[in-house]
Design a protein around this motif. Structure first.
Motif, mmCIF file in Angstrom:
data_model
loop_
_atom_site.group_PDB
_atom_site.id
_atom_site.type_symbol
_atom_site.label_atom_id
_atom_site.label_comp_id
_atom_site.label_asym_id
_atom_site.label_seq_id
_atom_site.Cartn_x
_atom_site.Cartn_y
_atom_site.Cartn_z
ATOM 1 N N LEU A 2 0.841 -1.186 0.000
ATOM 2 C CA LEU A 2 0.000 0.000 0.000
ATOM 3 C C LEU A 2 0.882 1.244 0.000
ATOM 4 N N GLY A 3 0.550 2.218 -0.840
ATOM 5 C CA GLY A 3 1.207 3.517 -0.809
ATOM 6 C C GLY A 3 0.411 4.469 0.069
ATOM 7 N N VAL A 4 1.086 5.116 1.002
ATOM 8 C CA VAL A 4 0.445 6.064 1.914
ATOM 9 C C VAL A 4 1.214 7.381 1.825
ATOM 10 N N TYR A 5 0.514 8.481 1.587
ATOM 11 C CA TYR A 5 1.228 9.722 1.342
ATOM 12 C C TYR A 5 0.507 10.948 1.897
ATOM 13 N N PHE A 6 1.303 12.007 2.073
ATOM 14 C CA PHE A 6 0.752 13.348 2.225
ATOM 15 C C PHE A 6 1.353 14.199 1.119
ATOM 16 N N SER A 7 0.525 14.983 0.444
ATOM 17 C CA SER A 7 0.997 15.794 -0.677
ATOM 18 C C SER A 7 0.243 17.110 -0.705
ATOM 19 N N ARG A 201 -12.164 24.247 1.427
ATOM 20 C CA ARG A 201 -12.412 22.857 1.042
ATOM 21 C C ARG A 201 -11.119 22.061 0.894
ATOM 22 N N LEU A 202 -10.029 22.728 0.507
ATOM 23 C CA LEU A 202 -8.784 22.030 0.227
ATOM 24 C C LEU A 202 -7.883 21.841 1.436
ATOM 25 N N CYS A 203 -8.025 22.650 2.461
ATOM 26 C CA CYS A 203 -7.090 22.634 3.586
ATOM 27 C C CYS A 203 -7.122 21.299 4.326
ATOM 28 N N PRO A 204 -5.967 20.629 4.458
ATOM 29 C CA PRO A 204 -5.945 19.335 5.151
ATOM 30 C C PRO A 204 -6.105 19.443 6.658
ATOM 31 N N MET A 205 -5.938 20.659 7.185
ATOM 32 C CA MET A 205 -5.991 20.872 8.630
ATOM 33 C C MET A 205 -7.302 21.505 9.092
ATOM 34 N N ARG A 226 -1.013 24.212 -0.380
ATOM 35 C CA ARG A 226 -2.114 23.774 -1.245
ATOM 36 C C ARG A 226 -3.084 24.918 -1.519
ATOM 37 N N CYS A 227 -3.448 25.646 -0.486
ATOM 38 C CA CYS A 227 -4.388 26.763 -0.684
ATOM 39 C C CYS A 227 -3.768 27.855 -1.539
ATOM 40 N N CYS A 247 2.146 26.532 -7.807
ATOM 41 C CA CYS A 247 2.929 25.335 -8.144
ATOM 42 C C CYS A 247 2.106 24.072 -7.955
ATOM 43 N N LYS A 248 1.643 23.524 -9.062
ATOM 44 C CA LYS A 248 0.879 22.274 -9.019
ATOM 45 C C LYS A 248 1.502 21.297 -9.997
#
Length: 253
Positions: A2-7, A201-205, A226-227, A247-248
């Motif tokens: 399994l690949g597990v990531y934060f990006s 909507r995009l913020c992971p926190m 990300r934002c 930068c995406k």
């Protein structure tokens, strides 16, 4: 497997998906933000863990994820992938030491230079061609590392004592406070903000929210950019005062 990531801006997601695909075409990758991630970790013995490096250290969100779920990593075999814009030293080692402490077995590590996500500092910006070349070079390194792993010779980037010292004295000692805690330094230009809510909507926190039709920031930014990279008005900054590039990964592949 399994690949597990934060990006934050897609760099790490791109890299780990390619690496896992090279090893096993049917294996899946999942973000640490997914509510099913722990359940899937429990069902797999071999984990490919990926994350970006900030100031030669783990993003706070990744460190918390590992610490909060330490029991779920016990007995797992783990290969670590880290992405960076400039330098890391022991980017993979930062999580390897934690995971080893919690009973995981570290198989190997891979460092990858990718387009820098810090879009509000002009000094760090490269041309589109240079960034595309970085991605192409990273893709080749990923394929080579995956092939080495298949042949029992796992890449060991960032895992030795020399790498540890390089990361420690190269950046981490001087900038440790940058990643020790979440930050309240995210800035929103209310003259530019149009209240679209995409950053919320995009913020992971869940650090962003809407108030009186405009976005406001709290005190739990993990510096993923990300934002900043997705705001249609370029109204958000963190380190700098102006957005020079959003930068995406989609721009570079």
């Amino acid at each position: 497997m399994l690949g597990v990531y934060f990006s934050g801006t897609g760099n790490t997601r791109h890299c780990i998906e390619l690496f896992v695909k090279e090893l096993d075409k049917v294996a899946k990758c999942i973000s640490i933000e997914d509510e099913e991630v722990i359940e899937k970790i429990d069902k797999n013995n071999f984990i490919v863990l990926g994350y970006p490096i900030y100031y030669s250290n783990l993003p706070k969100i990744v460190r918390d994820f590992i610490v909060d779920n330490k029991e779920n990593f016990k007995g797992k075999k783990i290969f670590i992938i880290t992405t960076m814009g400039l330098f890391s030293g022991d980017g993979t080692g930062c999580s390897a030491r934690l995971l080893t402490k919690y009973g995981a077995e570290i198989i190997g590590g891979l460092h990858l230079k990718m387009p820098d996500c810090i879009g509000d500092v002009k000094l760090l910006k490269k041309t589109l061609k240079e960034n595309k070349n970085l991605v192409e070079q990273a893709d080749e390194k990923i394929k080579k590392s995956a092939n080495n792993l298949k042949n029992g010779k796992a890449t060991q980037d960032g895992l030795g004592i020399a790498c540890h010292l390089a990361g420690l004295f190269g950046q981490r000692l001087w900038f440790y406070g940058k990643t020790k805690s979440y930050t309240d330094a995210l800035k929103i230009n209310l003259e530019k903000c149009n209240g679209c809510g995409s950053c919320v909507r995009l913020c992971p926190m869940e650090n962003l929210s809407m108030k009186n039709g405009q976005a406001i920031s709290g005190q739990r930014c993990t510096m993923c950019y990300r934002c900043i990279s997705n705001c249609p008005q370029q109204a958000i900054t963190l380190i700098g005062k102006e957005v020079y590039e959003q930068c995406k990964i989609e721009k570079y592949i």
